[in-house]
Scaffold this motif. Structure first.
Motif, short mmCIF file in Angstrom:
data_model
loop_
_atom_site.label_atom_id
_atom_site.label_comp_id
_atom_site.label_asym_id
_atom_site.label_seq_id
_atom_site.Cartn_x
_atom_site.Cartn_y
_atom_site.Cartn_z
N ALA A 70 -16.86 49.03 19.25
CA ALA A 70 -15.49 49.35 19.99
C ALA A 70 -14.57 50.36 18.92
O ALA A 70 -14.10 51.23 19.66
N ALA A 71 -14.92 50.43 17.71
CA ALA A 71 -14.25 51.54 16.78
C ALA A 71 -14.83 52.68 17.12
O ALA A 71 -13.83 53.75 17.07
N LEU A 72 -15.82 53.00 17.45
CA LEU A 72 -16.47 54.30 17.72
C LEU A 72 -16.75 54.37 19.09
O LEU A 72 -17.21 55.63 19.37
N ASP A 73 -16.40 53.74 19.98
CA ASP A 73 -16.48 53.70 21.47
C ASP A 73 -18.20 54.05 21.76
O ASP A 73 -18.22 55.00 22.36
N LEU A 74 -18.73 53.13 21.11
CA LEU A 74 -20.35 53.56 21.31
C LEU A 74 -20.90 52.58 22.58
O LEU A 74 -20.61 51.53 22.60
N GLN A 75 -21.81 53.20 23.09
CA GLN A 75 -22.39 52.54 24.30
C GLN A 75 -23.94 52.49 24.08
O GLN A 75 -24.43 53.48 23.37
N ARG A 76 -24.56 51.28 24.16
CA ARG A 76 -25.87 51.12 23.83
C ARG A 76 -26.84 51.36 24.98
O ARG A 76 -26.40 51.02 26.08
N LEU A 77 -27.91 52.37 25.09
CA LEU A 77 -28.78 52.59 26.21
C LEU A 77 -30.01 52.30 25.69
O LEU A 77 -30.43 52.30 24.35
N THR A 78 -31.04 52.57 26.57
CA THR A 78 -32.31 52.67 26.13
C THR A 78 -32.57 53.99 25.90
O THR A 78 -31.94 54.82 26.06
N LYS A 80 -17.58 61.20 16.00
CA LYS A 80 -16.31 60.76 16.53
C LYS A 80 -15.24 61.89 16.08
O LYS A 80 -14.42 62.31 16.89
N GLY A 81 -14.92 62.11 14.83
CA GLY A 81 -13.98 63.30 14.32
C GLY A 81 -14.31 64.55 14.89
O GLY A 81 -13.11 65.16 14.92
N PHE A 82 -15.37 64.95 15.47
CA PHE A 82 -15.61 66.20 16.03
C PHE A 82 -15.21 65.84 17.67
O PHE A 82 -15.58 66.93 18.43
N GLY A 83 -14.78 65.03 18.20
CA GLY A 83 -14.59 64.70 19.46
C GLY A 83 -15.77 64.50 20.35
O GLY A 83 -15.38 64.77 21.72
N LEU A 84 -16.92 64.34 19.47
CA LEU A 84 -18.05 63.98 20.52
C LEU A 84 -17.98 62.44 21.09
O LEU A 84 -17.43 61.51 20.48
N ARG A 85 -18.46 62.45 22.32
CA ARG A 85 -18.60 60.95 22.85
C ARG A 85 -20.01 60.56 22.48
O ARG A 85 -20.96 61.36 22.06
N PRO A 91 -22.54 45.78 15.70
CA PRO A 91 -21.75 44.61 15.94
C PRO A 91 -20.51 45.12 16.90
O PRO A 91 -20.18 46.26 16.76
N PRO A 92 -20.02 44.41 17.64
CA PRO A 92 -19.01 44.66 18.60
C PRO A 92 -17.93 45.62 18.07
O PRO A 92 -17.37 46.33 18.69
N GLU A 93 -17.57 45.17 16.88
CA GLU A 93 -16.28 45.76 16.28
C GLU A 93 -16.66 47.36 16.07
O GLU A 93 -15.88 48.23 16.17
N LEU A 152 -23.34 62.75 22.49
CA LEU A 152 -24.30 62.65 21.24
C LEU A 152 -24.87 61.51 21.43
O LEU A 152 -24.48 60.40 21.51
N GLY A 153 -26.20 61.55 21.52
CA GLY A 153 -27.04 60.41 21.69
C GLY A 153 -27.88 60.30 20.09
O GLY A 153 -28.43 61.16 19.72
N ILE A 154 -27.54 58.97 19.44
CA ILE A 154 -28.09 58.67 18.31
C ILE A 154 -29.39 57.56 18.58
O ILE A 154 -29.11 56.54 18.97
N VAL A 155 -30.51 58.29 17.66
CA VAL A 155 -31.55 57.21 17.87
C VAL A 155 -31.61 56.59 16.61
O VAL A 155 -32.16 57.19 15.54
N GLY A 156 -31.49 55.37 16.56
CA GLY A 156 -31.50 54.56 15.31
C GLY A 156 -30.12 54.46 14.73
O GLY A 156 -29.76 55.40 14.15
#
Ligand code: DGY
Length: 329
Positions: free
Chosen positions: A190-198, A170-175, A185-187, A153-157
């Motif tokens: 880390a908690a949601l295993d989120l990666q920032r992209l353009t 995250k609860g539905f098992g999406l990356r 914030p880094p926490e 899932l890509g979240i814009v904003g």
């Protein structure tokens, strides 16, 4: 204060009394009809004496309105988005503008997930087929949709609502990946295993894209032909932000010609979307009438917060939620 001394407030729509009970005895209200689609003429006639306006997101508060209200001390929007308000014109006049953040975060995030699930599992089509007699047997290949778990899932904003969607997803098992001007914030990352992209990267890799940016000159038409062509042909676009963030014509072509698989929209431009709009004719486009915050609890909290902002402005106090704090500088 006697009734005659109370400040005059224009409430653009009739709201349930219990939602706005805090206004009782603190201002004189003139109220527009419950289903007003524009600033009601009966209210316009009272602009000259108005000290406050409590409005909905459907009512433009522009230069023309402000010019006619020289005594205006506060504009309170019963919404978190304030794209209906000419903020610069308000700020120039020293008028604080209030909005209603936080209280609709969960409701709107819930609806974004509902749209994602509905589009991914093709609920509108399956429901219609059942209702209309096309459910003749348990079909191994009928109504096949897409899995959420394991998909990207890509979240814009990644503001309040974007984050709330990330938590649910995250609860539905999406990356999860996101794009935002500001890194989270880094926490949280880390908690949601989120990666920032353009944005471009996000559009290219995401199975689902959910929009959570405010409508500004920078985000208007953010998702137009160029962006849609970058998305996967199997991708689903969800919009619960503002219709103007997506170019509706380009989206219609994208859905018709298979650049993307489906879209689920709670917001459109214009609103309401006219019944003959081509998007309604596409089976892979789910459209709702802007109901992201439409739960009884949420709408009541929005109205209560709008009243708090309004009263603060009338009484010369700082608004609890002010979108143009520079008026206090
Ligand atoms: C808002 O408050 O901006 C929402 O769009 C209302 O649902």
């Amino acid at each position: 204060m006697s009734g005659a001394d109370l400040p005059l407030v224009l409430v653009t729509h009739t709201l349930p009394l219990e939602w706005i009970s805090s206004l009782q005895g603190r201002c004189l209200q003139v109220t527009g009809p419950v289903d007003a689609v524009r600033f009601d003429p009966s209210l316009e006639a009272r602009l000259e004496g108005a000290a406050g306006i409590l409005c909905l997101l459907t009512i433009p508060i522009n230069e023309a309105i402000l010019q006619r209200a020289p005594g205006l001390k506060v504009v309170s929007n019963m919404a978190v988005g304030v794209d209906n308000i000419d903020l610069r014109a308000c700020t120039r006049r020293g008028i604080p503008v209030g909005n209603t953040p936080w209280v609709l975060t969960d409701g709107t995030a819930d609806l974004a997930m509902a749209l994602l699930l509905a589009a991914a599992r093709r609920l509108p089509q399956a429901s219609l087929d059942a209702r209309e007699g096309r459910w003749t047997t348990w079909s191994p290949t009928g109504w096949l949709g897409a899995d959420l778990h394991g998909a990207l899932l890509g979240i814009v904003g990644l503001g309040k609502i974007g984050r709330a969607v990330a938590q649910r997803a995250k609860g539905f098992g999406l990356r999860l990946v996101y794009c935002d001007e500001q890194p989270a914030p880094p926490e949280l990352e880390a908690a949601l295993d989120l990666q920032r992209l353009t944005l471009d990267e996000l559009l290219q890799v995401s199975d689902f894209v959910s929009l959570h940016v405010p409508l500004t000159p920078q985000t208007r038409g953010l998702i137009a032909e160029g962006a849609l062509r970058k998305m996967k042909s199997t991708a689903i676009l969800v919009n619960t932000s503002r219709g103007g963030v997506v170019d509706a014509r380009a989206l219609e072509r994208a859905l018709r010609e298979g650049w993307i698989a489906a879209a689920a929209l709670d917001v459109t431009e214009p609103e309401p979307l006219p019944p003959d709009h081509p998007l309604y004719r596409l089976p892979n486009c789910l459209i709702l009438p802007h109901i992201g915050s439409a739960t009884r609890e949420t709408r009541q909290r929005m109205a209560e917060l709008a009243c708090e902002n309004l009263l603060a402005g009338l009484e010369g106090r700082r608004l609890p939620h002010c979108v143009n704090p520079e008026v206090y500088a």
